[in-house]
Design an enzyme around this catalytic site. Structure first.
Site, PDB file in Angstrom:
ATOM      1  N   GLY C  36      25.066  -7.300   2.727  1.00 53.23           N
ATOM      2  CA  GLY C  36      25.084  -8.872   2.520  1.00 53.23           C
ATOM      3  C   GLY C  36      23.809  -9.131   2.020  1.00 53.23           C
ATOM      4  O   GLY C  36      22.771  -8.709   2.443  1.00 53.23           O
ATOM      5  N   ASN C  38      20.373 -11.717   2.249  1.00 52.38           N
ATOM      6  CA  ASN C  38      19.459 -12.179   3.242  1.00 52.38           C
ATOM      7  C   ASN C  38      20.108 -13.273   3.894  1.00 52.38           C
ATOM      8  O   ASN C  38      20.594 -14.251   3.273  1.00 52.38           O
ATOM      9  CB  ASN C  38      18.227 -12.363   2.917  1.00 52.38           C
ATOM     10  N   GLY C  39      20.241 -13.505   5.268  1.00 56.62           N
ATOM     11  CA  GLY C  39      20.603 -14.688   5.763  1.00 56.62           C
ATOM     12  C   GLY C  39      22.235 -14.609   5.868  1.00 56.62           C
ATOM     13  O   GLY C  39      22.920 -15.712   6.569  1.00 56.62           O
ATOM     14  N   SER C  40      22.825 -13.557   5.703  1.00 56.03           N
ATOM     15  CA  SER C  40      24.178 -13.533   5.762  1.00 56.03           C
ATOM     16  C   SER C  40      24.756 -13.372   7.234  1.00 56.03           C
ATOM     17  O   SER C  40      25.904 -13.271   7.870  1.00 56.03           O
ATOM     18  CB  SER C  40      24.628 -12.435   4.999  1.00 56.03           C
ATOM     19  N   GLY C  41      23.702 -12.917   8.115  1.00 55.50           N
ATOM     20  CA  GLY C  41      24.079 -12.769   9.527  1.00 55.50           C
ATOM     21  C   GLY C  41      23.902 -11.071   9.975  1.00 55.50           C
ATOM     22  O   GLY C  41      24.411 -11.075  11.229  1.00 55.50           O
ATOM     23  N   LYS C  42      23.554 -10.204   9.152  1.00 57.43           N
ATOM     24  CA  LYS C  42      23.996  -9.025   9.636  1.00 57.43           C
ATOM     25  C   LYS C  42      22.953  -8.557  10.594  1.00 57.43           C
ATOM     26  O   LYS C  42      23.395  -7.732  11.348  1.00 57.43           O
ATOM     27  CB  LYS C  42      23.316  -7.900   8.115  1.00 57.43           C
ATOM     28  N   SER C  43      21.669  -8.705  10.554  1.00 60.84           N
ATOM     29  CA  SER C  43      20.731  -8.582  11.558  1.00 60.84           C
ATOM     30  C   SER C  43      21.073  -9.246  12.961  1.00 60.84           C
ATOM     31  O   SER C  43      21.075  -8.745  14.235  1.00 60.84           O
ATOM     32  CB  SER C  43      19.299  -8.771  11.389  1.00 60.84           C
ATOM     33  N   GLU C 161      18.456  -1.957   8.264  1.00 60.12           N
ATOM     34  CA  GLU C 161      17.648  -2.071   7.407  1.00 60.12           C
ATOM     35  C   GLU C 161      16.609  -0.772   7.477  1.00 60.12           C
ATOM     36  O   GLU C 161      15.535  -1.216   7.136  1.00 60.12           O
ATOM     37  CB  GLU C 161      16.851  -3.357   7.471  1.00 60.12           C
TER      38      GLU C 161
END
Lengths: 251, 274, 267
Positions: C36, C38-43, C161
């Site tokens: 996704g 950046n900022g999609s909520g993955k982390s 990541e």
């Protein structure tokens, strides 16, 4: 630039000193400092110095590293010599003082060169554990010390990179006047602070997910049990101290 | 400004570097970790001084005896964007950050605001970024800010050290556009240090490969990237576009060309498969 | 059988709803890529799964429901590799670093020593055991972090990541080791914005703004060119090649292996 080798750091080697329990080593330092402080006789100090040199040999750490530690303190030593000269101490007293100082520094280096910071922290924790009774957060202190020691080289490397980045845009710490140096330091602090906070956060999470729990007992896989050699060395220190005290009393 | 390394050595990190970076080119410098790439480019900005040999940058000479006045003049002409952009930020607003270098390189105060806006424009950030806190930006925005801060004092030479590590695709594409514009419009010499050879292949003309402190390969990107086996030896990956053409040649004996864009490669494939 | 089951996950940060009744299943023993922009909520999702952030909803990991009581148990069965190795090292030698999790679990010394040797052999890092972690190159650092996550043979491994800064040789070692662990039953979740990583996985989940945009096998998901383009995600080289050649009727499906593609084109 800052040199992360300047501090007398852990040098890995195989030796009886390396294998010693860090708690034992710390006890020995305390005993040694006491011994050094009460020994005013030059012959006694020479004997002590020779014994220290023998122990240095036992540590299997290259002599040049010990030399580096002393060399790093040369300014302090020169300063002390000058001050004592000015207050009228005679040559014998000054020589004695310098001899004791150098011997003490070498002795402490034996500890820092043969013991990784985490073991030192473990030894400190053992040493201070009686203080848990008065609710001193000994484990937390030991952890803080251990982590601080482990991060010194990382922080130095990071500072160097930041200083380079500054220099490339006109603020060169090394080559500036006082005003320039002040600006450089102020500019260094901002990224250092921000990055340190991020680091603390990330590190805390990395430790938590690997189940670090400060209140639970944990194995320390590297630290060796207390062995006969540890008892032997501690007893030797105690013996020397006792003998010296006894001689002084008799006199 | 041409850059010439004359038999430069630095401790055990650089060994007898003797190369030239031509004016107005986009040059790639690659090699595995620890090969000395960062030290080499830091020397161009006089952040590291050679232990032997010298570096000539235009009329400036960098050796182990160079004086500070000359160093600052040189640094005004070299813009170095470091790998970790967060270690390059010293101010609490974007405006101050971009003007930081300008103030110290003695730009006239009335010109500063215009230059800040121009720099933001150049990297594709809008003017409302001026009041933002640089530490609250995303990774891609921070990278752009670092580039803007360096472009602000208009150096003739721009060096980007690992610019695309952990960078999202959109920002990568933007970066490629910026690099191409800088060469086309301003004829800057641009040196890109990167282990991402797919990225390098898209932007550079000429490539140097380093290993163990030495330059081990150099040439146009097609010359260098074609030598897969040798690159692998130096722990460098061949760009996929080139690897594909090499594979077709090796397995089927058909020579489709080396391409920079996948669409061109497709056209070649279509031609040769029919 | 699911390694991870998320139902009705709700998470708010600074008054912004990051996840709103979010649902996701990760099959046991699969290798899933969560991609996704950046900022999609993955982390954020990773932190929620590890109990580093409090959320609402039901999360079941390795058949244990995530609560403040079970969190330690869950962390025992989940290994994590975050992306900045320098901020994860706690020790001054690699061996100590690898031992860290086992020390925290109170494992006895002899077993710790043995486990360190085993994993060092597997990841080919025996020569690094006495070195200081911060002095290694990026690839070696990540291998060390990986070793310290795998040391207690977790059932699930999450990489956040983690593959973005490493050189080829370390990358090959890591991917091969992960494939071996997967064969032995480990579930692997790779969080990334670099779609080249999807080549090695079985399933792909695409997130945007806290919502699932695509979810399925890589063959099903990676054909959706427009969606990826809209999200600013670049498809892997081999997928781009396959899709364009498919357009010219030269191939009829996604081919991930270059040799296979060449053989297919010139039969």
């Amino acid at each position: 630039m800052l040199n992360s080798m300047a501090i007398g750091r852990y040098y890995k080697a195989e030796s009886k000193i390396h294998d010693m329990n860090p708690f034992a080593k710390l006890i020995c330092i305390i005993l040694f400092v006491a011994l050094s402080m009460i020994s005013n006789d030059i012959k006694l100090n020479l004997t002590i110095s020779i014994i220290v040199i023998l122990v240095m040999g036992l540590s299997h750490v290259p002599l040049r590293l010990y030399y580096k530690t002393i060399f790093g303190m040369r300014l302090l030593i020169i300063f002390i010599i000058i001050i004592n000269f000015l207050i009228g101490a005679n040559y014998i007293e000054i020589t004695l003082l310098v001899l004791r100082l150098i011997t003490l520094v070498l002795y402490t280096s034996i500890l820092t060169l043969t013991t990784p910071p985490s073991e030192i922290a473990y030894g400190l924790e053992q040493l201070l554990s009686p203080l848990k009774i008065i609710k001193l957060p000994v484990s937390k202190l030991a952890l803080s010390i251990s982590l601080a020691l482990r991060f010194i080289p990382t922080i130095i490397d990071q500072s160097n990179r930041i200083l380079k980045a500054q220099a490339s845009r006109g603020i060169d710490f090394q080559n500036s006047d006082i005003k320039g140096k002040l600006v450089a330091v102020k500019s260094l602090l901002l990224p250092m602070f921000v990055l340190s906070f991020k680091r603390a956060e990330d590190l805390g999470e990395a430790m938590e997910v690997r189940l670090y729990n400060i209140d639970k007992p944990r194995t320390n896989y590297r630290v060796n049990r207390w062995r006969f050699f540890d008892t032997y060395i501690v007893v030797m220190h105690l013996a020397m101290l006792t003998v010296v005290i006894a001689r002084m009393i008799i006199k | 400004m041409e850059i010439k390394f004359n038999d430069v050595s630095y401790k055990t990190i650089l060994k007898n570097i003797d190369i030239k970076f031509l004016d107005g080119q986009i040059i790639g410098l690659t090699g595995s970790s620890g090969s000395g790439k960062t030290t080499l480019v830091e020397m161009i900005d006089a952040l590291v001084l050679p232990t032997s040999g010298n570096v000539l940058i235009g009329n400036y000479k960098v050796d182990n005896k160079v004086k500070l006045k000359n160093i600052n003049d040189l640094r005004f002409n070299v813009g170095l964007v470091f790998e970790n952009s967060e270690e390059q930020i010293f101010n609490t607003t974007v405006y101050n950050e971009i003007s930081f270098g300008m103030r110290y390189f003695k730009y006239k105060t009335d010109q500063i605001e215009k230059h800040v806006k121009d720099s933001l424009n150049m990297v594709g950030l809008s003017e409302d970024y001026m009041h933002k806190n640089p530490f609250n930006l995303s990774h891609g925005e921070t990278k752009k800010l670092a580039i803007a801060s360096v472009l602000a004092f208009n150096p003739e030479i721009l060096i980007l050290d690992e610019p695309v590590v952990a960078l999202d695709n959109r920002s990568k594409k933007n970066l490629i556009k910026i690099i191409r514009a800088l060469k086309a419009r301003y004829n800057k010499t641009i040196i890109i240090v990167s282990q991402d050879t797919d990225f390098l292949h898209k932007v550079v003309d000429y490539v140097f490969v380093m290993a163990d402190g030495q330059i081990v390969m150099e040439g146009t990107k097609y010359d260098v990237f074609a030598k897969e086996a040798e690159l692998l030896n130096y722990n460098v990956k061949t760009p996929q576009l080139i690897a594909f053409s090499n594979l077709v040649l090796a397995k089927k004996g058909i020579k489709i060309g080396y391409r920079d864009e996948i669409n061109d490669l497709i056209k070649d494939v279509y031609r040769y498969v029919k | 059988m699911n390694a991870i089951m998320i139902r009705d996950l709700c998470f708010k940060y600074d008054d912004k709803m990051i996840f709103d009744h979010f649902n996701l299943d990760i099959k046991k023993g699969s290798w899933a890529t969560i991609a996704g922009p950046n900022g999609s909520g993955k982390s954020t999702l990773v932190k929620i799964l590890l109990g580093l952030l409090k959320s609402e909803g039901t999360i079941i990991i390795n058949e244990l429901t995530l609560t403040h009581v079970t969190i330690e148990h869950i962390r025992e069965s989940v290994g994590v590799v975050f992306d900045n190795p320098d901020n994860q090292f706690v020790s001054e030698t690699v061996a100590d670093e690898i031992a860290f999790k086992l020390e925290n679990l109170g494992v006895e010394k002899a077993k710790i020593r043995q486990d360190i040797m085993d994993i060092a052999n597997l990841l080919d890092i025996k020569h690094l055991l006495n070195k200081e972690p911060h002095k290694l190159n990026n690839g070696e650092k990540q291998l060390v972090i990986l070793a310290s996550a795998l040391i207690n043979k977790p059932k699930v491994l999450i990489l956040d990541e983690a593959l973005s800064r490493i050189d080829i040789i370390s990358r090959e070692i890591i991917l091969k080791v992960l494939a071996d662990y997967q064969s032995a039953g480990m579930t692997i979740i790779n969080i990334t914005h670099n779609l080249e990583d999807t080549i090695y996985s079985d399933d792909v989940v695409v997130l945007n703004d806290g919502q699932i945009v695509l979810n399925g096998s890589k063959e099903e998901v990676l054909v959706n060119e427009k969606i990826f383009s809209d999200l600013g995600l670049e498809l892997p080289f081999m997928v781009q090649l396959s899709l364009k050649l498919k357009f010219y009727n030269l191939v009829d499906k996604l081919i991930f292996n270059m040799e296979e593609m060449v053989d297919l084109l010139w039969k």
